[in-house]
Design a protein around this motif. Structure first.
Motif, mmCIF file in Angstrom:
data_model
loop_
_atom_site.group_PDB
_atom_site.id
_atom_site.type_symbol
_atom_site.label_atom_id
_atom_site.label_comp_id
_atom_site.label_asym_id
_atom_site.label_seq_id
_atom_site.Cartn_x
_atom_site.Cartn_y
_atom_site.Cartn_z
ATOM 1 N N GLU A 190 2.272 35.380 18.128
ATOM 2 C CA GLU A 190 3.455 34.712 18.669
ATOM 3 C C GLU A 190 3.065 33.487 19.497
ATOM 4 O OE1 GLU A 190 7.587 36.544 19.780
ATOM 5 O OE2 GLU A 190 6.171 36.893 21.428
ATOM 6 N N THR A 206 11.677 35.266 19.211
ATOM 7 C CA THR A 206 10.686 36.136 18.584
ATOM 8 C C THR A 206 10.107 35.450 17.351
ATOM 9 O OG1 THR A 206 12.324 37.225 17.177
ATOM 10 C CG2 THR A 206 11.923 38.183 19.377
ATOM 11 N N TYR A 232 3.205 41.422 12.968
ATOM 12 C CA TYR A 232 4.150 41.293 14.077
ATOM 13 C C TYR A 232 5.207 42.388 14.017
ATOM 14 C CZ TYR A 232 7.330 39.181 17.430
ATOM 15 O OH TYR A 232 8.126 38.959 18.508
ATOM 16 N N ASN A 236 6.179 46.821 16.275
ATOM 17 C CA ASN A 236 7.406 47.491 16.731
ATOM 18 C C ASN A 236 7.582 48.880 16.149
ATOM 19 O OD1 ASN A 236 8.300 45.307 18.335
ATOM 20 N ND2 ASN A 236 9.068 44.267 16.509
#
Length: 282
Positions: A190, A206, A232, A236
């Motif tokens: 990021e 994001t 990425y 999560n």
């Protein structure tokens, strides 16, 4: 580059430090203030173009580009084309510097009184750099590089730079905390992608929200950028990568090692491409 303000260990330490483009632009503008105070047409000294030439060659020395030898005409004057070239090159020469080169350049211009010490250190703070300049009793400038904190992952409010994130990845991989290494890889992706985008509009977004824009701007192959998005997103869903969960992580050590090394390679590439003005192939 063979440094004189940094040690070779410092240069290695700064390999994954990111100096934002905005910091390089600001330094250019700060030096530009000095340029703008000098007269352009001054037959006796031509201080304007000589100042530009001096700064350009300092930057070019660090990236091992050819030095521009400034030569006047028979009457000691410089043409409008010569002045225009220097003004254009001045705007881009600092952008080519990576983190270590930028700090070497900054220390050099401070030592030669082209920039105030406190202004230079304020710029480093704004850039979230681990470097700080100091003036020795001899009048020489020295550079200190702050060591990384022992367990930087304990600070949830931290806004880590790439050097910190790489350190976290390596430490997590070494102690077998593969989920933590994955989480830090996602943060690094990021950070470097936002710097590549170079627009304030993505600062609080994001990676997934500006993914297509990044894909169109970076010089990385589309398949690599797709892999970045997968990493990425996995942050999560992988247990303990970013959220507390009861299930144990499923990621293996072998896969984590690949992710860590790939992330480092991406950082090095984007850093190189930003200083060499590389963009996506149409």
């Amino acid at each position: 580059m063979m440094p004189i303000f940094l040690t070779t260990d410092d240069v290695e330490t700064l390999e994954y430090e990111l100096i934002p483009t905005s910091a390089r632009v600001k330094l250019t503008r700060l030096l530009g203030r000095s340029v703008n105070q000098l007269p352009i047409d001054e037959p006796e000294t031509h201080s304007h173009i000589r100042f530009l030439n001096r700064v350009i060659n300092k930057a070019n020395n660090l990236v091992e580009r050819p030095i521009y030898v400034l030569e006047s005409d028979y009457w000691g004057h410089y043409s409008a084309a010569e002045i225009a070239w220097h003004e254009s090159e001045f705007e881009v020469c600092i952008r080519r510097l990576d983190a270590a080169q930028f700090i070497e350049f900054l220390a050099d211009v401070v030592e030669e009184h082209l920039l105030e010490l406190d202004v230079a250190n304020d710029l480093l703070v704004e850039a979230d750099s681990s470097a700080k300049l100091r003036k020795e009793q001899s009048g020489r400038i020295s550079v200190s590089i702050a060591p990384l904190a022992g367990n930087v992952a304990l600070d949830p409010e931290a806004n880590p730079n790439l050097r910190t994130l790489v350190s976290r990845m390596d430490a997590a991989l070494k102690r077998g905390d593969y989920a933590d290494a994955l989480g830090n890889s996602a943060q690094a992706i990021e950070v470097i992608s936002k710097e590549t985008m170079g627009t304030p509009s993505v600062a609080n977004e994001t990676f997934g929200s500006y993914f297509e824009g990044y894909k169109n701007k970076t010089g990385l192959p589309a398949e690599v950028v797709d892999w970045m998005l997968e990493i990425y997103k996995r942050r999560n869903t992988e247990p303990l990568a970013s959220h507390g969960q009861l299930e144990p992580p499923q990621i293996s050590g072998e896969e984590t090692a690949l992710i860590v090394e790939m992330t480092k390679a991406l950082i090095r590439y984007e850093r190189w491409s930003s200083t060499n003005n590389v963009t996506a192939t149409p």
